[in-house]
Design an enzyme around this catalytic site. Structure first.
Site, PDB file in Angstrom:
ATOM      1  N   ASP A  83     111.158  28.153  22.935  1.00 39.64           N
ATOM      2  CA  ASP A  83     110.378  26.957  22.618  1.00 39.64           C
ATOM      3  C   ASP A  83     108.889  27.267  22.817  1.00 39.64           C
ATOM      4  OD1 ASP A  83     109.990  24.253  22.023  1.00 39.64           O
ATOM      5  OD2 ASP A  83     110.128  23.644  24.133  1.00 39.64           O
ATOM      6  N   HIS A  84     108.078  26.949  21.835  1.00 42.98           N
ATOM      7  CA  HIS A  84     106.620  27.146  21.927  1.00 42.98           C
ATOM      8  C   HIS A  84     106.213  28.576  22.299  1.00 42.98           C
ATOM      9  CE1 HIS A  84     105.579  22.966  21.272  1.00 42.98           C
ATOM     10  NE2 HIS A  84     106.555  22.635  22.096  1.00 42.98           N
ATOM     11  N   GLY A 182     105.734  14.908  26.552  1.00 42.39           N
ATOM     12  CA  GLY A 182     105.601  14.257  27.844  1.00 42.39           C
ATOM     13  C   GLY A 182     106.094  12.811  27.839  1.00 42.39           C
ATOM     14  N   GLY A 215     108.395  16.677  20.820  1.00 46.75           N
ATOM     15  CA  GLY A 215     107.902  15.484  21.515  1.00 46.75           C
ATOM     16  C   GLY A 215     108.696  14.235  21.195  1.00 46.75           C
ATOM     17  N   SER A 217     111.192  12.592  22.964  1.00 45.60           N
ATOM     18  CA  SER A 217     111.855  11.798  24.000  1.00 45.60           C
ATOM     19  C   SER A 217     111.512  10.325  23.803  1.00 45.60           C
ATOM     20  CB  SER A 217     111.410  12.258  25.400  1.00 45.60           C
ATOM     21  OG  SER A 217     112.155  13.399  25.777  1.00 45.60           O
TER      22      SER A 217
HETATM   23  P1  13P Z   1     109.442  15.619  24.979  1.00 46.11           P
HETATM   24  O1  13P Z   1     108.364  15.840  26.005  1.00 46.11           O
HETATM   25  O2  13P Z   1     109.187  14.395  24.181  1.00 46.11           O
HETATM   26  O3  13P Z   1     110.801  15.630  25.580  1.00 46.11           O
HETATM   27  O4  13P Z   1     109.360  16.856  23.938  1.00 46.11           O
HETATM   28  C1  13P Z   1     110.017  18.062  24.210  1.00 46.11           C
HETATM   29  C2  13P Z   1     109.600  19.144  23.283  1.00 46.11           C
HETATM   30  O5  13P Z   1     109.005  18.952  22.242  1.00 46.11           O
HETATM   31  C3  13P Z   1     109.968  20.520  23.655  1.00 46.11           C
HETATM   32  O6  13P Z   1     109.421  21.458  22.790  1.00 46.11           O
HETATM   33  O1  G3H Z   2     107.330  21.003  24.925  1.00 45.69           O
HETATM   34  C1  G3H Z   2     107.531  21.440  26.039  1.00 45.69           C
HETATM   35  C2  G3H Z   2     108.819  21.258  26.749  1.00 45.69           C
HETATM   36  O2  G3H Z   2     108.953  19.950  27.253  1.00 45.69           O
HETATM   37  C3  G3H Z   2     108.944  22.295  27.813  1.00 45.69           C
HETATM   38  O3  G3H Z   2     108.126  21.982  28.878  1.00 45.69           O
HETATM   39  O4  G3H Z   2     106.596  23.934  29.109  1.00 45.69           O
HETATM   40  O5  G3H Z   2     107.049  22.360  31.023  1.00 45.69           O
HETATM   41  O6  G3H Z   2     108.813  23.950  30.247  1.00 45.69           O
HETATM   42  P1  G3H Z   2     107.610  23.131  29.883  1.00 45.69           P
HETATM   43 ZN    ZN Z   3     107.560  20.879  21.914  1.00 42.64          ZN
END
Ligand code: 13P
Ligand code: G3H
Ligand code: ZN
Length: 312
Positions: A83-84, A182, A215, A217
């Site tokens: 992720d990212h 977040g 993002g 959630s």
């Molecule tokens: P949330 O912070 O909305 O759960 O997003 C998570 C996310 O995009 C992880 O890459």
């Molecule tokens: O988008 C980010 C995810 O919520 C992961 O969060 O970088 O704190 O592990 P983190």
């Molecule tokens: Zn993300």
């Protein structure tokens, strides 16, 4: 079955009008809560690991935890995703280390640099049978040490997506349509609204191509209240309405990222547990309900938000 890529998952999700859940994993209880929910509801799943997760838990521990989930759930299709990914080296390390999917996040770079970086990752990944998610447009919010303010965020420009996908060869594209990372996504008193017009335009320009929402959630108020009742302080925490995510999943969105909601589910229950059992100090006692809470949250998402239950 061994770990899978997202290719087959996304094809079926696109055609079936649902999305695959991508949940962030950082420890054993989170991996167990998610995969138990997915196995019970027969939902394919993407387990994703951020740079921060690798720094916290270590690549090998996370990989082995996911391998344990694969062994325990032999019928469950699981993709392991970075992720990212912040740079080529991190993506390469995950590709070499057995991930089946990586994200290269060049969304904060100028268009040409984003293309160049994503193309380099795609070439290496495809040579190794791994798929790549790239991103166009910038989400607000906090992820790892990067904090993007609402003013610095920008919606994806639909007129750029065809060229970006053609030139990079990426397998899926994350876009910015108003979601953010977040627990504080919208200002209290304002109406949360995703830009479906942008999503529709992107989908028209990239027929059949899997779109990703980060993002996403929903910040269930039940858990915000639980946290605030038992010693926390999260005033004004607001997320994306679940019905809008369900609508996006019916369209071109094939992957929806959810992390903060799992954190809220875990934290709320742990805070309540400590308040009700001040003398307990065995981590198994409070991590057990925390894991169960994650499982319930994930089940709810799979069935009511993503619509991916019963899909294998
Ligand atoms: P949330 O912070 O909305 O759960 O997003 C998570 C996310 O995009 C992880 O890459
Ligand atoms: O988008 C980010 C995810 O919520 C992961 O969060 O970088 O704190 O592990 P983190
Ligand atoms: Zn993300």
């Amino acid at each position: 079955m061994p770990l899978v890529t997202t290719t087959e998952m996304f094809k079926k999700a696109y055609e079936g009008g649902y999305a695959i859940g991508a949940f962030n994993v950082n420890n054993m209880e989170i991996v167990q809560g998610i995969t138990e929910a997915c196995a019970e509801t027969r939902s394919p799943v993407i387990l994703q690991v951020s740079k921060g997760a690798r720094a916290y838990a270590n690549h090998t521990y996370l990989k082995k935890l996911v391998e344990a989930a694969v062994i325990e759930n032999p019928e469950l299709p699981i993709a392991l995703h970075l992720d990212h990914g912040p740079d080529f080296e991190t993506c390469k390390s995950c590709i070499d280390g057995g991930f089946t999917s990586v994200m290269i996040d060049g969304s904060s770079l100028p268009f040409e640099e984003n293309v160049k970086l994503a193309k380099r990752v795609v070439e290496y990944a495809h040579d190794h049978g791994v798929v790549v998610e790239a991103e166009l447009g910038t989400l607000a919010g906090i992820e790892d040490e990067v904090n993007v303010s609402a003013e610095d965020s920008s919606y994806t420009r639909p007129e750029e997506v065809e060229e970006f996908v053609a030139r990079t060869g990426c397998d899926s594209l994350a876009i910015a349509i108003g979601t953010s990372h977040g627990a504080y996504k919208f200002k209290p008193g304002t109406k949360p609204q995703l830009r479906f017009d942008i999503l529709k335009d992107v989908a028209k320009r990239l027929p059949g191509f899997p779109i990703v929402l980060h993002g996403s959630s929903s910040v269930p108020q039940e858990f915000v209240e639980m946290i605030n009742t038992y010693g926390g302080a999260m005033p004004g925490a607001i997320g994306v309405p679940e019905d809008q995510l369900r609508e996006a999943a019916r369209m071109a969105v094939c992957k929806i990222n959810i992390d903060s909601d799992l954190r809220l589910a875990m934290t709320g229950v742990v805070r309540k547990y400590f308040a009700e059992h001040p003398d307990h100090f065995d981590p198994r006692q409070y991590l057990k309900p925390a894991r169960a809470s994650i499982k319930e949250m994930v089940k709810h998402k799979l069935i009511n938000v993503l619509g991916c239950d019963g899909k294998f």
